[in-house]
Design an enzyme around this catalytic site. Structure first.
Site: not given
Length: 324
Positions: A60, A129
């Site tokens: 990312e 998450h």
């Protein structure tokens, strides 16, 4: 009007903006050949090709940095996070560079990047998450944050985000992807900073965003059917810019308010809203402001316990009855 899913609404927005503007492209892990981790980009790679749908490695920090640079040079990238929890490894690019670039360049450089993906708990994937970082991101001047609660808003806000010249973070909810709402066939956009009244009421206001707005709407139904209390439900849609005018208007109308969010309570979005209300509309309150947030702990992996951790309609009703 036709009924489409939240997922389909976002895909339509992406497709329409790709066709409208040659500078728009989508990048992220598995967004192209694999059709997206949650199938939001399904079929777009086959239709628009490698230059408009770009698969990125699991980095990312790398592909968001690429997107920030591309946006400074005039492109309009749409970056997908498989989970918004993964934004933390790209904070330097997103919040230290992307958010402040236009200010520090004296307006010479814009950063028209859109970052999207699911930001929610409730899917039994554990603490790493399941973040809802809208409060963290909105803390940075220069960043715009939207949290659509339905397919109509998801499409309209996504198109607005892509056209905006500043970084816009679109925080979706995985649990909404398969749900259907009515969406116009004609093109439309929804301006950021404009809240929406999902239900008119006169006795108490529920103010919420994202999937919590759906929870608040369910709670309003229970309040009416079981307690003969008429609750108004205000869906913020946008966290920054925030529709302060709409917030104050509903409080002045009902004189009681419960703030609902799936974020953790400490330094949450609702803490800011509570401050605004007590500062700007204190004399209109007939009872203390109440908040319903996720239980303040790392997201619980156990599915039965996670359902308790996240606000549900009964928790909202219980809190509302304390001040009605």
């Amino acid at each position: 009007m036709r009924k489409i899913t939240y997922r389909q609404a976002i895909k339509e927005a992406l497709a329409e903006e790709i066709e409208r503007d040659e500078n728009v492209f989508v990048m992220g892990e598995e967004v192209a050949q694999y059709n997206g981790a949650y199938k939001v980009t399904e079929g777009l790679w086959q239709k628009y090709g490698d230059k408009r749908l770009v698969d990125a490695p699991i980095s990312e920090a790398g592909f968001v940095g690429l997107g920030i640079g591309a946006s400074m040079l005039g492109l309009r990238p749409v970056m997908e996070f498989m989970f918004w929890s993964f934004c933390y490894v790209a904070f330097d690019q997103l919040l230290n560079n992307g958010s402040f670039c236009r200010y520090m360049s004296g307006g010479l450089m814009n950063v028209p990047i859109t970052v999207r993906g699911p930001a929610n708990g409730g899917t039994n994937v554990g603490a790493t998450h399941s973040h809802t970082p809208e409060n963290l991101c909105a803390n940075h001047p220069g960043i715009k944050v939207v949290c659509p609660s339905n397919a109509y808003d998801a499409k309209g806000l996504m198109k607005t985000a892509i056209r905006d010249n500043d970084p816009v973070f679109v925080m979706e909810n995985t649990l909404l992807y398969g749900q259907e709402w009515e969406v116009p066939e004609d093109e439309y956009i929804i301006p950021m900073g404009k809240a929406n009244i999902l239900k008119e009421g006169k006795d108490i206001s529920f103010i919420a965003h994202g999937r919590a707005a759906i929870t608040a709407l369910e709670a309003a139904g229970i309040m009416a059917s079981e307690h003969d209390i008429d609750a108004e439900v205000l869906d913020l849609r946008s966290i920054r810019p925030l529709d302060v005018e709409a917030i104050l208007a509903t409080v002045k109308k009902t004189n009681r308010v419960v703030l609902v969010e799936e974020n953790k309570p400490f330094c949450g979005v609702d803490a800011q809203i509570s401050h605004i209300i007590q500062e700007e509309a204190f004399d209109h309150l007939d009872a203390p402001i109440k908040r319903v947030s996720s239980i303040d702990a790392p997201q619980i992996y156990s599915m039965p316990l996670e359902k308790i951790q996240i606000p549900d309609a009964r928790r909202v009703v219980k809190k509302a009855l304390e001040i009605c």
